[in-house]
Structures are given as C-alpha cells and as structure tokens.
Design an enzyme around this catalytic site. Structure first.
Site, PDB file in Angstrom:
ATOM      1  N   ASP A   1       0.885  -1.116   0.160  1.00 56.46           N
ATOM      2  CA  ASP A   1       0.018   0.058  -0.032  1.00 56.46           C
ATOM      3  C   ASP A   1       0.867   1.228   0.160  1.00 56.46           C
ATOM      4  O   ASP A   1       1.881   1.185   0.819  1.00 56.46           O
ATOM      5  CB  ASP A   1      -0.869   0.026   1.312  1.00 56.46           C
ATOM      6  CG  ASP A   1      -2.088   0.906   1.243  1.00 56.46           C
ATOM      7  OD1 ASP A   1      -3.285   0.525   1.184  1.00 56.46           O
ATOM      8  OD2 ASP A   1      -1.929   2.164   0.884  1.00 56.46           O
TER       9      ASP A   1
ATOM     10  N   LYS B   1       1.646  13.737 -16.927  1.00 53.54           N
ATOM     11  CA  LYS B   1       0.748  14.806 -17.343  1.00 53.54           C
ATOM     12  C   LYS B   1      -0.744  14.034 -17.010  1.00 53.54           C
ATOM     13  O   LYS B   1      -0.955  13.033 -17.280  1.00 53.54           O
ATOM     14  CB  LYS B   1       0.942  15.631 -18.511  1.00 53.54           C
ATOM     15  CG  LYS B   1       0.790  14.433 -19.638  1.00 53.54           C
ATOM     16  CD  LYS B   1       0.069  15.044 -20.952  1.00 53.54           C
ATOM     17  CE  LYS B   1      -1.436  14.879 -20.935  1.00 53.54           C
ATOM     18  NZ  LYS B   1      -2.152  13.692 -21.568  1.00 53.54           N
TER      19      LYS B   1
ATOM     20  N   HIS C   1       4.899  14.175 -23.327  1.00 51.75           N
ATOM     21  CA  HIS C   1       5.453  13.326 -24.339  1.00 51.75           C
ATOM     22  C   HIS C   1       5.729  14.014 -25.675  1.00 51.75           C
ATOM     23  O   HIS C   1       6.404  13.723 -26.607  1.00 51.75           O
ATOM     24  CB  HIS C   1       4.829  11.798 -24.478  1.00 51.75           C
ATOM     25  CG  HIS C   1       3.553  11.853 -25.177  1.00 51.75           C
ATOM     26  ND1 HIS C   1       2.420  12.125 -24.668  1.00 51.75           N
ATOM     27  CD2 HIS C   1       3.382  11.489 -26.502  1.00 51.75           C
ATOM     28  CE1 HIS C   1       1.402  12.091 -25.677  1.00 51.75           C
ATOM     29  NE2 HIS C   1       2.218  11.590 -26.677  1.00 51.75           N
TER      30      HIS C   1
ATOM     31  N   LYS D   1       8.707  14.222 -29.306  1.00 46.95           N
ATOM     32  CA  LYS D   1       8.277  13.956 -30.763  1.00 46.95           C
ATOM     33  C   LYS D   1       9.388  14.645 -31.950  1.00 46.95           C
ATOM     34  O   LYS D   1       9.477  15.576 -31.262  1.00 46.95           O
ATOM     35  CB  LYS D   1       6.977  14.358 -31.173  1.00 46.95           C
ATOM     36  CG  LYS D   1       5.990  13.410 -30.643  1.00 46.95           C
ATOM     37  CD  LYS D   1       4.384  13.807 -31.115  1.00 46.95           C
ATOM     38  CE  LYS D   1       3.322  13.336 -30.417  1.00 46.95           C
ATOM     39  NZ  LYS D   1       2.966  11.850 -31.036  1.00 46.95           N
TER      40      LYS D   1
ATOM     41  N   GLU E   1      -8.161  13.620 -33.753  1.00 47.72           N
ATOM     42  CA  GLU E   1      -7.988  12.098 -33.518  1.00 47.72           C
ATOM     43  C   GLU E   1      -9.229  11.765 -33.726  1.00 47.72           C
ATOM     44  O   GLU E   1     -10.363  11.884 -33.540  1.00 47.72           O
ATOM     45  CB  GLU E   1      -7.855  11.829 -31.785  1.00 47.72           C
ATOM     46  CG  GLU E   1      -6.504  12.298 -31.471  1.00 47.72           C
ATOM     47  CD  GLU E   1      -6.010  12.241 -29.994  1.00 47.72           C
ATOM     48  OE1 GLU E   1      -4.956  11.656 -29.773  1.00 47.72           O
ATOM     49  OE2 GLU E   1      -7.093  12.402 -29.169  1.00 47.72           O
TER      50      GLU E   1
ATOM     51  N   ASP F   1      -6.468  17.354 -20.693  1.00 48.08           N
ATOM     52  CA  ASP F   1      -5.863  16.321 -21.246  1.00 48.08           C
ATOM     53  C   ASP F   1      -4.488  16.764 -22.392  1.00 48.08           C
ATOM     54  O   ASP F   1      -3.369  16.111 -22.251  1.00 48.08           O
ATOM     55  CB  ASP F   1      -6.694  15.377 -22.084  1.00 48.08           C
ATOM     56  CG  ASP F   1      -6.163  13.941 -22.533  1.00 48.08           C
ATOM     57  OD1 ASP F   1      -5.192  13.822 -21.826  1.00 48.08           O
ATOM     58  OD2 ASP F   1      -6.626  13.585 -23.542  1.00 48.08           O
TER      59      ASP F   1
ATOM     60  N   HIS G   1       0.276  19.572 -24.172  1.00 49.89           N
ATOM     61  CA  HIS G   1       0.736  19.442 -25.710  1.00 49.89           C
ATOM     62  C   HIS G   1       0.364  20.815 -26.481  1.00 49.89           C
ATOM     63  O   HIS G   1       1.566  21.167 -27.221  1.00 49.89           O
ATOM     64  CB  HIS G   1       0.007  18.375 -26.309  1.00 49.89           C
ATOM     65  CG  HIS G   1       0.131  17.253 -25.602  1.00 49.89           C
ATOM     66  ND1 HIS G   1       0.966  16.542 -24.658  1.00 49.89           N
ATOM     67  CD2 HIS G   1      -0.681  15.766 -25.508  1.00 49.89           C
ATOM     68  CE1 HIS G   1       0.728  15.332 -24.094  1.00 49.89           C
ATOM     69  NE2 HIS G   1      -0.285  14.898 -24.771  1.00 49.89           N
TER      70      HIS G   1
ATOM     71  N   LYS H   1     -11.706  14.525 -30.254  1.00 46.50           N
ATOM     72  CA  LYS H   1     -11.853  13.042 -30.560  1.00 46.50           C
ATOM     73  C   LYS H   1     -12.948  12.860 -31.422  1.00 46.50           C
ATOM     74  O   LYS H   1     -13.827  13.751 -31.387  1.00 46.50           O
ATOM     75  CB  LYS H   1     -12.168  12.330 -29.207  1.00 46.50           C
ATOM     76  CG  LYS H   1     -11.148  12.464 -28.035  1.00 46.50           C
ATOM     77  CD  LYS H   1      -9.997  11.713 -27.837  1.00 46.50           C
ATOM     78  CE  LYS H   1      -9.101  11.768 -26.754  1.00 46.50           C
ATOM     79  NZ  LYS H   1      -7.696  11.307 -26.918  1.00 46.50           N
TER      80      LYS H   1
END
Ligand code: BG6
Length: 462
Positions: A85, A138, A168, A172, A206, A225, A230, A316
């Site tokens: 834990d 993130k 991330h 790239k 996306e 998000d 980003h 999305k």
C-alpha cells in the site's frame, strides 16, 4: 545534482494502464537498443507475486509493440516487484531494501496525482528520495492552484533539476524540428512576426474516441488532457523569442516568457464540444458535461505577436488522426498580380503526427499568356515517424538527468494560468456528430475571414 546516470528504475502504478501501454514497451525497447542495464522495480498494491508481474509485462508487450524474445528475457530477469500500500511505511522499507547499493534511483509516479503526496512522503521518510530523481505524468495538477500545490509537495523532497514532468509531445521528432527549423534557418526570422504572419492555428485531430479511458477522461476532458500541455507547448515553441543557446534552461526561460505574455482565455473565445454517444462509454457519467473537443482563440501580448490571432483545436472522433500547425502569412502589401484572387497565399505547414512534414505554401504562374497564378507547396521535409517512441526517449533522458524535453515547474504553472479561467463549465458544452470537425460553433471564434484548416492525409507516405 550532477547529471550522473541513475542506477535503478522504480515505477509506482506498475500494474496500471500507463505501465501496460507505455512503460513496459519503452523498457523493452531500451534494453533492445542496449540503453538499459539496471534493476527495474515495479511497485503496486495488487497482491501479485513476481511471476504474475512478469506475465503482465509479457502481455503488455504482446499487445503494445510486440514481444522481442531476447530483450524480454533480459527485461524479465531485471524485474523486481513490490506489492504494498502506498500509505504504508512497510512498502517503502521493502523498496529501500530492494534498491540495495543504488545511490541515484529514478522513481516514476505512474499513479493518479491524488497519491503523489503520500508516495513522495513515503520516499522521503524511508531515504529512497535521497539523491533520487522523480518522473511525474501529465496532466500536472487539475488547475493552477493544484499544480502549485503539487510543485510544493515535490519540492519538499526533490530539487527542481531532479523533477521530470512528462509531456511526451516534447519528445516527438516533429516537435523538436519546430524549433530546429525555426532557429536554424535565416529566412524564417524576418517573417516570423506580426508584420507578416496573419494567423497561426494548431489542430490536433483524433479519429478515435476515448478508447476505454472513460473514467480518466471524465477527470480531465480535452482542455486538461491535451490543450494545457501538448498544444500550449507547441504554441510556445512556435512563438518564443530566440533563446541564448540550445540548452534546456535557455529554452525553458524563453518558453516561460512567452507563456506569461499569453492572455488568459475568456469564455467568449472558447468552444467546448462533446461527441454524440460519449455518455455510452464505460466510466462516463450519464449527464457528463466533459468536453471531448475544444476550440480556442488566443492572444500573445508582446511586440512580436500583438494582434495576431492564434487558434487551437483538439478533439476526439474527428474525421482524421493528424496534428498540424498552419502559419498563414499576410498577402503582399501591393498586389501586382492576382489582385482579385481568393486563392491560398504563403504559409508554413508543420505536420506533427502521424508523420513529420514541413511545407511552404507559395504561388507560381500558371503557364500561358495571362499572369494568373496557382497555389503550390514546397516540401522541405517528409519523414515517416519517430524511430524511437517518445517514452523510450524520455525515460532514457531522465535516467541521464537530462531535463531538456521535460516541462519545468514554472512553465507548467504559467500554462495553467492561461486555461484556468475556462476550466469546468465556464463554457457550455455543445454536442457534435462523430466524424465531423466538432460543433459548428467552432467557427464562431475565428476572427475576420479566418477559416479552419482541416488536415487531410492526402500526401503519399515518404
Ligand atoms: C495523451 C492524451 O497525452 O496524448 C491522449 O492523454 C491522446 O488522449 C494522446 O490521445 C495523443 O498522443 P499521441 O502521441 O498518441 O498522438
């Protein structure tokens, strides 16, 4: 802290989704490329034994990127597993023993932010944080206040240069090429300015939905998000002033300056959308107001960019999976030809995903007697995709103590300051049909004659 190599890799949340989809594949790739030779310790509270943990790693690799028998055998041999834990001192005592002689472990907090405080304290109390480094995922916090609190918590046990905040996108190839192309070419700087740039837009489209991550998505939505991190990181790379050098701090200092010049968003310049049937996703509340699409207009109040509209759009279930930046230049100040042409003028287009593409839009004369032109595009660079996945690159850099591709605490807070006023339900959410470019209201934030550029994957693969 000197930038010596870490000598143990510890990941909390070792049986979770992030480890399954990203961390195991990155570890196997690093081993395959000869970049990882140290103990790897997974921590979670699943009650599993080491064999079950190894099975999980195998399963992860079979589903994400493919199992490489040799590399997997080495990975399996280096794996250790601690079941415990995160609130229990005994878990950290076990970890301390498992670390053995390691003097500079790297701890990856692949766990929900609500657990960061307990884990950070547990690491500190047990001595596991001494001379250690820490990676955090993130989104870093939920808003400005929680990001500030999180920074304070981490800084009680780790120095800033030992904290690696993941975004991330920064790892790239195409994103690194943005600043390379910008600062390595003489012809860019003279036009990279309000006198020549008409507008800048970034679209992250996306085609897929939330892919089983409904519960996570309910906590974040598109703005937390991908926009706060980003998209704003890409925008800072496009707009920052020329750094003193290519070192991490010179670049991050300039990022901070331009983020501070970005005007905090106002509801009238934001559109939030939600794709039809989002409510049917597992883990999504039937009356959810979380956005799966956002379109925003931004402003930078400095000498270089005053008056230039910046647009960001991310969503999305859009018609394509593609991230592109479009920088449109103003028409020539005196129209000698094409006076009444409404055709495409000069622009720079950067595709960040799924492939790497840099083009320059120009006009050339159509053969014939009249001085009539047509739009053409010069392809400066076209490259299939990254050789190394962003996670492989980032884990390797963090193990070396190289923070260049990670977000600094002050820049993360400055990015929250921009989006803070429109978080939550400050803007109502509008429904949109899957396979469309979001709610029609997304057009209402465009200034003057500006139009959205919808990326399309029409080019042949390089
Ligand atoms: C992640 C988001 O950070 O980035 C996801 O949580 C998104 O929702 C993903 O799909 C996109 O990144 P990439 O590299 O797969 O294009």
């Amino acid at each position: 802290m000197t930038a010596s190599h870490s000598d143990a890799f510890v990941f909390f949340g070792a049986t979770g989704d992030l480890a399954y989809k990203k961390i195991f594949p990155a570890l196997q790739a690093m081993i395959k490329h000869g970049h990882l030779d140290l103990p790897i310790i997974g921590v979670a509270k699943s009650g599993w034994n080491l064999d079950q943990f190894r099975d999980r790693a195998r399963d992860s690799l079979e589903k994400h990127g493919g199992l490489d028998a040799d590399a997997f055998a080495k990975l399996a041999a280096r794996l250790h597993y601690i079941s415990g834990d995160y609130q229990d001192d005994a878990t950290y005592a076990q970890l301390r023993r498992a670390l053995g002689d390691a003097v500079r472990p790297l701890h990856y907090l692949a766990i929900p932010p609500s657990m960061f405080e307990s884990v950070t304290q547990g690491l500190a109390k047990s001595g596991c944080a001494r001379d250690a480094r820490v990676i955090v995922e993130k989104p870093f916090g939920r808003d400005l206040a929680s990001a500030q609190a999180l920074n304070r918590t981490l800084l009680t046990s780790f120095a800033e240069d030992a904290i690696f905040r993941i975004d991330h996108y920064l790892a790239k190839e195409a994103v690194e090429n943005l600043i390379y192309f910008r600062f390595a070419n003489t012809f860019i700087e003279p036009v990279w300015h309000r006198d020549y740039v008409a507008s800048v837009q970034i679209t992250m489209a996306e085609q897929f939905g939330v892919q089983g991550r409904g519960a996570f998505y309910e906590e974040v939505g598109a703005i937390r998000d991908v926009v706060q991190n980003h998209m704003l990181q890409v925008m800072t790379l496009l707009t920052m002033e020329i750094p003193l050098d290519g070192g991490p701090d010179a670049i991050r200092d300039e990022k901070l300056r331009v983020l501070c010049a970005m005007r905090p968003l106002v509801p009238a310049e934001v559109v939030r959308g939600q794709f039809r049937d989002y409510h049917d996703e597992a883990g999504v509340s039937p009356d959810s107001q979380v956005e799966t699409f956002a379109a925003l207009r931004l402003h930078i109040d400095n000498t270089r960019w005053a008056g230039v509209p910046f647009y960001i759009r991310a969503g999305k279930q859009l018609p394509v999976t593609c991230t592109e930046v479009m920088i449109e230049l103003k028409p020539p100040s005196h129209a000698v030809f094409d006076a009444d042409s409404s055709g495409q003028l000069n622009y720079f287009r950067f595709r960040l995903s799924p492939d790497v593409l840099i083009t320059v839009g120009a006009r050339t004369k159509v053969p014939g007697e009249s001085m009539v032109g047509a739009a053409t595009e010069l392809i400066a660079h076209h490259h299939p995709c990254d050789e190394m996945t962003p996670y492989e690159r980032l884990l390797g850099d963090a193990l070396h103590g190289d923070a260049s591709l990670f977000a600094r605490g002050d820049t993360v807070e400055a990015a929250w300051r921009v989006v803070d006023p429109i978080l939550g339900n400050a803007v109502p959410v509008a429904a949109y049909e899957p396979d469309t470019w979001g709610p029609p209201a997304a057009w209402q934030i465009m200034a003057g004659d500006d139009q959205w550029h919808n990326p399309a994957l029409e080019e042949t693969s390089p």
